[in-house]
Write an enzyme that holds these catalytic residues in place. Structure first.
Site, short mmCIF file in Angstrom:
data_model
loop_
_atom_site.label_atom_id
_atom_site.label_comp_id
_atom_site.label_asym_id
_atom_site.label_seq_id
_atom_site.Cartn_x
_atom_site.Cartn_y
_atom_site.Cartn_z
N GLU A 72 62.65 13.49 35.66
CA GLU A 72 62.03 12.92 34.45
C GLU A 72 60.56 12.56 34.66
O GLU A 72 59.83 12.35 33.69
CB GLU A 72 62.78 11.64 34.03
N THR A 101 56.75 11.24 25.59
CA THR A 101 57.24 10.05 26.30
C THR A 101 56.14 9.46 27.18
O THR A 101 55.97 8.24 27.27
CB THR A 101 58.48 10.39 27.14
N1 HSE Z 1 63.37 4.36 28.57
C1 HSE Z 1 62.56 5.50 28.28
C2 HSE Z 1 61.38 5.06 27.46
C3 HSE Z 1 63.36 6.52 27.53
O1 HSE Z 1 61.60 4.31 26.51
O2 HSE Z 1 60.25 5.44 27.76
C4 HSE Z 1 62.58 7.75 27.19
O3 HSE Z 1 63.42 8.60 26.42
#
Ligand code: HSE
Length: 324
Positions: A143, A196
């Site tokens: 990720e 993101t």
């Molecule tokens: N916890 C992560 C964020 C999830 O909120 O950036 C990303 O899908």
């Protein structure tokens, strides 16, 4: 070299595998990087095959195959596989065929699903049988390319299914809790994309203690609601004082969509992951998730955004469809 490399070949060994992995929603309001749930709305498929050349190859297909990076270090499946092989000192050529059916840039765990499927597949392909927390940690590394940092709240439910709490990051420890059977989800996916990485870059580095205290209370009530099977308690905890107020500004119609979901009978509503998708939790004995989803879509429409909306249920995690 880690232990698994020494064990390589001692377990079951195959040359190709196909894994299907679900979409996920992360955070559920106050559980930033900590809470996640597998949602039976979209599935990616990841096929891995050993190839004679000691290289990594990537083939992309599916509705969103053209929307994700082909460069290995920018692709979460490739990054996760490279990290896995390096960590265990394994020199193998791997071809990854990634069928991308989970919408990209929507906050539905698309990059997490790629990484999770690749790690689950590689572990089984090589016959290693790594512990689940190690699989989650390896997939979370994948990720990094889309989020800028490893986070496990999408990959953990993608692997384990159901609701997952990331109890610790160092080392990674993921704890699954079965959502109650009457919990359904209403999902509204507006026609914009949010990166993101960018949605994390705008977050504050420091937050007031009072906001942290409020978040702890609400996050705790989500866990208690899950344990008690109380969807109303889960929903009432889905209010975030820290991350969501910042990210809400990236989502036209955020306030309206939230209000419309609650008016239609949702118990709680939050941004799904880093957005722009909004997800509502519904007690199906009280309201219909499809009605809530429709109301949310109308909220986005009022804000001038087209939107795909649907009702879904929590689901199981990554599953191996075939091995040969
Ligand atoms: N916890 C992560 C964020 C999830 O909120 O950036 C990303 O899908």
């Amino acid at each position: 070299m880690a232990t698994a490399a020494r064990d390589l070949g001692e377990g079951e060994h195959h040359s190709a595998i196909r894994v299907e992995v679900p979409s996920t929603t992360a955070n559920l309001g106050p559980g930033f990087d900590v809470f996640g749930m597998a949602i039976g709305a979209f599935w990616d498929a990841v096929e891995l095959e050993e190839c004679p050349k000691r290289s990594l190859e990537l083939e992309l297909s599916g509705k969103y195959g053209k929307s994700i990076p082909r460069k290995h270090d920018a692709n979460s499946a490739c990054l996760a596989v490279k990290h896995f092989l390096k960590k265990f000192g394994i020199e193998r050529g791997i071809r990854i065929r990634l069928e991308k059916n989970i919408p990209v840039g929507k906050g539905l765990g698309s990059s997490g699903a790629s990484a999770a499927g690749a790690i689950v597949g590689l572990d089984r392909l090589l016959g290693l049988g790594l512990p689940k927390d190690e699989l989650v940690a390896l997939a979370a590394f994948g990720e990094s390319c889309s989020a800028g940092a490893p986070h496990a709240d999408n990959v953990a439910p993608a692997i384990l299914g159901g609701f997952v709490l990331i109890q610790s990051y160092d080392p990674v420890r993921a704890i699954g809790i079965d959502p109650p059977p009457n919990l359904e989800l209403a999902i509204a996916i507006p026609d914009i994309e949010i990166s993101t990485k960018e949605a994390r870059a705008i977050l504050p580095a420091q937050v007031p203690l009072g906001e942290v205290a409020r978040n702890i209370g609400r996050a705790s009530s989500i866990i208690l609601g899950l344990l008690r099977g109380d969807v109303s308690l889960i929903g009432s905890g889905m209010v975030d004082a820290i991350v969501e107020p910042v990210r809400a500004k990236l989502i036209p119609g955020y306030d309206v969509v939230k209000r419309r979901a609650l008016e239609a009978g949702a118990c709680g509503v939050a941004i799904s992951g880093s957005g722009p998708t909004m997800v509502a939790v519904v007690d199906n004995r009280v309201a219909k998730a499809s009605d809530v989803a429709k109301a949310m879509a109308e909220g986005f429409s009022d804000a001038g955004l087209d939107c795909e909306s649907l009702a879904a249920r929590p689901c199981g995690g990554a599953k191996v469809v075939w091995m040969r």
